[in-house]
Design a protein around this motif. Structure first.
Motif, short mmCIF file in Angstrom:
data_model
loop_
_atom_site.label_atom_id
_atom_site.label_comp_id
_atom_site.label_asym_id
_atom_site.label_seq_id
_atom_site.Cartn_x
_atom_site.Cartn_y
_atom_site.Cartn_z
N ILE A 14 -4.75 -33.08 -14.86
CA ILE A 14 -3.56 -33.52 -14.13
C ILE A 14 -3.06 -32.43 -13.19
N MET A 15 -3.04 -31.20 -13.68
CA MET A 15 -2.52 -30.09 -12.89
C MET A 15 -3.51 -29.62 -11.83
N GLN A 40 7.95 -31.01 -11.75
CA GLN A 40 6.95 -30.78 -10.70
C GLN A 40 5.86 -31.85 -10.72
N ASN A 41 5.57 -32.39 -11.91
CA ASN A 41 4.51 -33.38 -12.04
C ASN A 41 4.88 -34.38 -13.14
#
Length: 81
Positions: A14-15, A40-41
């Motif tokens: 994901i990152m 942030q996500n």
């Protein structure tokens, strides 16, 4: 302060990276760090609730105080056979 965050398994996907240097306020906790990462996500929200975190290779809870240079691990649940 700067903390170093390592991502594993699905979180790494994901990152889009294994590691990240993150600037945090001096009084920040692991809970503050996870909140920052989710802001942030947002895709991390479900994983945060099921994951464990470590600071300097020791499992910790959300109240763990961070410090400059801390090595934080974000470890989601994994399955395999």
């Amino acid at each position: 302060m700067i903390v170093n965050v390592s991502f594993f398994a699905a979180v790494k996907d994901i990152m889009g990276t294994e590691k990240l240097e993150l600037s945090m306020d001096d009084e920040s906790t692991v809970g503050d760090l996870t909140q920052t990462l989710v802001e942030q996500n947002p895709a991390l929200l479900e994983l945060v609730e099921k994951s464990v975190f470590s600071v300097d290779q020791e499992y910790v809870n959300d109240e763990k105080q961070l410090y400059h240079g801390a090595e934080v691990g974000f470890i989601p649940p994994v399955s395999g056979g």
